[in-house]
Design an enzyme around this catalytic site. Structure first.
Site, PDB file in Angstrom:
ATOM      1  N   ARG A  92      46.685  66.016  47.990  1.00 31.53           N
ATOM      2  CA  ARG A  92      47.970  65.373  48.234  1.00 31.53           C
ATOM      3  C   ARG A  92      48.247  64.297  47.177  1.00 31.53           C
ATOM      4  O   ARG A  92      49.366  64.096  46.736  1.00 31.53           O
ATOM      5  CB  ARG A  92      47.920  64.741  49.627  1.00 31.53           C
ATOM      6  CG  ARG A  92      49.052  63.842  50.005  1.00 31.53           C
ATOM      7  CD  ARG A  92      50.248  64.618  50.454  1.00 31.53           C
ATOM      8  NE  ARG A  92      51.279  63.776  51.022  1.00 31.53           N
ATOM      9  CZ  ARG A  92      52.483  64.226  51.328  1.00 31.53           C
ATOM     10  NH1 ARG A  92      52.798  65.486  51.133  1.00 31.53           N
ATOM     11  NH2 ARG A  92      53.387  63.418  51.824  1.00 31.53           N
ATOM     12  N   ASP A 116      44.855  68.050  52.835  1.00 33.62           N
ATOM     13  CA  ASP A 116      44.384  68.504  54.140  1.00 33.62           C
ATOM     14  C   ASP A 116      45.507  69.098  54.975  1.00 33.62           C
ATOM     15  O   ASP A 116      46.640  68.602  54.956  1.00 33.62           O
ATOM     16  CB  ASP A 116      43.830  67.298  54.920  1.00 33.62           C
ATOM     17  CG  ASP A 116      42.413  67.000  54.517  1.00 33.62           C
ATOM     18  OD1 ASP A 116      41.717  67.919  54.075  1.00 33.62           O
ATOM     19  OD2 ASP A 116      42.019  65.837  54.654  1.00 33.62           O
TER      20      ASP A 116
HETATM   21  N1  EPU Z   1      56.461  61.769  55.675  1.00 31.24           N
HETATM   22  C1  EPU Z   1      57.733  62.280  55.642  1.00 31.24           C
HETATM   23  N2  EPU Z   1      58.392  62.262  54.438  1.00 31.24           N
HETATM   24  C2  EPU Z   1      57.824  61.782  53.306  1.00 31.24           C
HETATM   25  C3  EPU Z   1      56.528  61.253  53.356  1.00 31.24           C
HETATM   26  C4  EPU Z   1      55.861  61.258  54.576  1.00 31.24           C
HETATM   27  O1  EPU Z   1      58.275  62.740  56.635  1.00 31.24           O
HETATM   28  O2  EPU Z   1      58.475  61.810  52.249  1.00 31.24           O
HETATM   29  C5  EPU Z   1      55.721  61.824  56.948  1.00 31.24           C
HETATM   30  C6  EPU Z   1      54.544  62.801  56.840  1.00 31.24           C
HETATM   31  O3  EPU Z   1      54.957  64.126  57.072  1.00 31.24           O
HETATM   32  C7  EPU Z   1      53.576  62.241  57.860  1.00 31.24           C
HETATM   33  C8  EPU Z   1      53.850  60.714  57.851  1.00 31.24           C
HETATM   34  O4  EPU Z   1      55.108  60.555  57.205  1.00 31.24           O
HETATM   35  O5  EPU Z   1      53.897  62.737  59.127  1.00 31.24           O
HETATM   36  C9  EPU Z   1      52.827  59.876  57.144  1.00 31.24           C
HETATM   37  O6  EPU Z   1      52.665  60.351  55.840  1.00 31.24           O
HETATM   38  P1  EPU Z   1      52.278  59.451  54.596  1.00 31.24           P
HETATM   39  O7  EPU Z   1      53.229  59.812  53.508  1.00 31.24           O
HETATM   40  O8  EPU Z   1      52.136  58.021  54.966  1.00 31.24           O
HETATM   41  O9  EPU Z   1      50.872  60.043  54.257  1.00 31.24           O
HETATM   42  P2  EPU Z   1      50.350  60.373  52.816  1.00 31.24           P
HETATM   43  O10 EPU Z   1      50.829  59.328  51.909  1.00 31.24           O
HETATM   44  O11 EPU Z   1      50.604  61.785  52.514  1.00 31.24           O
HETATM   45  C10 EPU Z   1      48.161  58.943  52.976  1.00 31.24           C
HETATM   46  C11 EPU Z   1      46.692  59.192  52.861  1.00 31.24           C
HETATM   47  C12 EPU Z   1      46.238  60.007  54.073  1.00 31.24           C
HETATM   48  C13 EPU Z   1      46.585  59.209  55.329  1.00 31.24           C
HETATM   49  C14 EPU Z   1      48.084  58.856  55.356  1.00 31.24           C
HETATM   50  C15 EPU Z   1      48.481  57.968  56.501  1.00 31.24           C
HETATM   51  C16 EPU Z   1      46.362  59.274  50.489  1.00 31.24           C
HETATM   52  C17 EPU Z   1      46.025  60.075  49.302  1.00 31.24           C
HETATM   53  N3  EPU Z   1      46.438  59.929  51.649  1.00 31.24           N
HETATM   54  O12 EPU Z   1      48.778  60.227  53.017  1.00 31.24           O
HETATM   55  O13 EPU Z   1      44.845  60.136  53.956  1.00 31.24           O
HETATM   56  O14 EPU Z   1      46.288  59.991  56.453  1.00 31.24           O
HETATM   57  O15 EPU Z   1      48.435  58.193  54.141  1.00 31.24           O
HETATM   58  O16 EPU Z   1      47.770  56.759  56.434  1.00 31.24           O
HETATM   59  O17 EPU Z   1      46.519  58.065  50.410  1.00 31.24           O
HETATM   60  C18 EPU Z   1      42.753  61.159  54.209  1.00 31.24           C
HETATM   61  O18 EPU Z   1      42.321  60.291  53.445  1.00 31.24           O
HETATM   62  O19 EPU Z   1      42.023  61.952  54.850  1.00 31.24           O
HETATM   63  C19 EPU Z   1      44.210  61.272  54.370  1.00 31.24           C
HETATM   64  C20 EPU Z   1      44.785  62.342  54.902  1.00 31.24           C
END
Ligand code: EPU
Length: 419
Positions: A92, A116
């Site tokens: 991601r 994931d």
């Molecule tokens: N979301 C949207 N639109 C967007 C972005 C996100 O609807 O444009 C939604 C997603 O679908 C999800 C929620 O918002 O339901 C949270 O997503 P977020 O964007 O905050 O997650 P991420 O940035 O993709 C990071 C971590 C994840 C962690 C999440 C939440 C990284 C590389 N990944 O993901 O880490 O679960 O924040 O804290 O920083 C892990 O390390 O195992 C992992 C999955």
């Protein structure tokens, strides 16, 4: 395919050093693209996601060398703005290269990032944020093109409907070198977002409101090289704390940073885990484990979604009924059917909530991990199960955890890895 073979039933004790934070190192690596000067990152975890991101970056023009917990890297010139390598689909965090390329060269083409499979992982807020920064966005199915050429205003005001972690990081990366300022409201406040901002400010960026939900960025003309030590991994810290509690042992966890640990410690304390915090190490032991009435994950400073899987294993050994609720991802809870197959008494209420009745005896099984965090939860369950467990697809766990086998073995676990 790698496997872990675990013989359960050992009490873990001793000292373990936690590594640098996976979700810090990835954006900090992307940030290094914003300067042509040398960047040195320290406290770097040795995990597969770092290797993959560096491989992608080397195609962009990054040269790097890796030392002990350290990476030196430099990107004198961006060789391509096209991110269509299949490696993009492996993690991601590859999406963060988009923001960095927009910051450095004002254009990027990329594939939808992988990572994931834990639920919907949209990027609409990244894309609309890029548009609000004055970029033009073109989207076809799973491919995106972003270029200069939209409407630029001296102050870009972005309100994020969800406090997305990589979304916030991407918009910061895309705006630090922009002409004018940017205000991001409902920004993510996670320690790794803070890490990225601190590193960028050390490179000469002007970011204000770090760690709050309103981040203001005054664009600067150039950024310089930096030496920066990233924060340690709180998820790993909690993992070893839960391992100590589950096995009835006492573990000293070293290389903990003096960041605010209260958001992650409170449910553990409520369930009976004691923490003795010293300078940079923490001693962990547990009394009688008791259920937690309700644990709901949230954006920081709420309890992180990435720690939920190991908390569910903890709840299987706690007396009473624990309601575990993760509203962020739809598929986070599905791995609990594997715990049920081991003997856990869990009711899956819906995709976001499970009820865990404890304590229950667990038995060794052959299991397949669906993602990094569920995989580590299965490791912990196997450590307390009667008999032998085999955990397939262990390489998924190693995307985010350094030296799993060596660390657990040093604490007395019976665990081996075979390819
Ligand atoms: N979301 C949207 N639109 C967007 C972005 C996100 O609807 O444009 C939604 C997603 O679908 C999800 C929620 O918002 O339901 C949270 O997503 P977020 O964007 O905050 O997650 P991420 O940035 O993709 C990071 C971590 C994840 C962690 C999440 C939440 C990284 C590389 N990944 O993901 O880490 O679960 O924040 O804290 O920083 C892990 O390390 O195992 C992992 C999955």
């Amino acid at each position: 395919m790698a496997k872990y073979i675990i013989e359960g039933g050992q009490k873990l004790s001793g000292k373990v050093r936690i590594s640098g934070n996976k979700n810090s190192i990835l954006p900090c690596l992307a940030a290094s693209l914003l300067t042509e000067e040398k960047v040195v990152l320290k406290n770097v975890p040795k995990i597969a996601d770092v290797d993959v991101l560096l491989e992608i970056m080397s195609e962009l023009g990054t040269g790097y060398s890796m030392g002990d917990q350290e990476i030196k890297l430099q990107t004198p010139k961006i060789e391509t703005h096209i991110l269509k390598n299949e490696l993009i689909r492996k993690l991601r965090a590859s999406i963060l290269l988009a923001g960095a390329l927009l910051g450095r060269v004002g254009k990027v083409e990329f594939l939808h990032p992988g990572g994931d499979v834990i639920g919907r992982r949209d990027i609409d807020l990244h894309l609309s944020g890029f548009e609000q920064l004055g970029f033009k966005v073109k989207k076809t199915d799973q491919e995106y093109g972003v270029t200069n050429g939209g409407t630029k205003s001296p102050v870009a005001k972005i309100f994020l409907e969800i406090a997305t972690v990589t979304g916030t990081e991407n918009l910061i990366l895309a705006s630090v070198l922009k002409n004018g300022s940017t205000v991001i409201r409902n920004a993510a406040q996670e320690p790794h977002v803070v890490d990225l901002c601190k590193m960028l400010n050390n490179m000469g960026a002007k970011i204000d409101g770090i760690g709050s939900s309103t981040i203001t960025i005054d664009g600067v003309k150039r950024l310089h090289g930096v030496e920066y030590a990233i924060c340690s991994d709180n998820i790993e810290l909690v993992t070893y704390a839960v391992a100590a509690a589950l096995t009835g042992g006492e573990i000293e966890i070293a290389n903990c940073q003096s960041v605010d640990l209260e958001p992650i410690f409170w449910p553990l304390r409520k369930m009976g885990i004691d923490f003795y915090v010293n300078d940079k190490s923490i001693k962990v032991s547990a009394r009688n484990l008791t259920a937690i009435n309700k644990l709901i994950t949230n954006v920081w400073p709420g309890f992180p979604t990435d720690m939920m899987s190991v908390m569910i294993v903890l709840a299987t050994q706690a007396r009473g009924v624990s309601l575990m609720h993760d509203w962020i991802y739809e598929s986070r809870m599905f791995f609990t059917d594997k715990l049920i197959s081991m003997g856990a008494n869990i009711t899956i209420a819906d995709p976001h909530r499970v009820l865990v009745y404890g304590p229950t005896k667990l038995y060794g099984r052959q299991l397949e991990t669906p993602d990094i965090r569920a995989g580590m939860a299965l490791v912990l369950a196997a450590l307390i199960a009667e008999g032998k467990s085999i955990i397939n697809r262990a390489e998924l766990i190693e995307r985010g955890y350094e030296d799993v086998v060596a660390k657990f073995s040093s604490l007395g676990a019976k665990i081996e890895r075979i390819d």
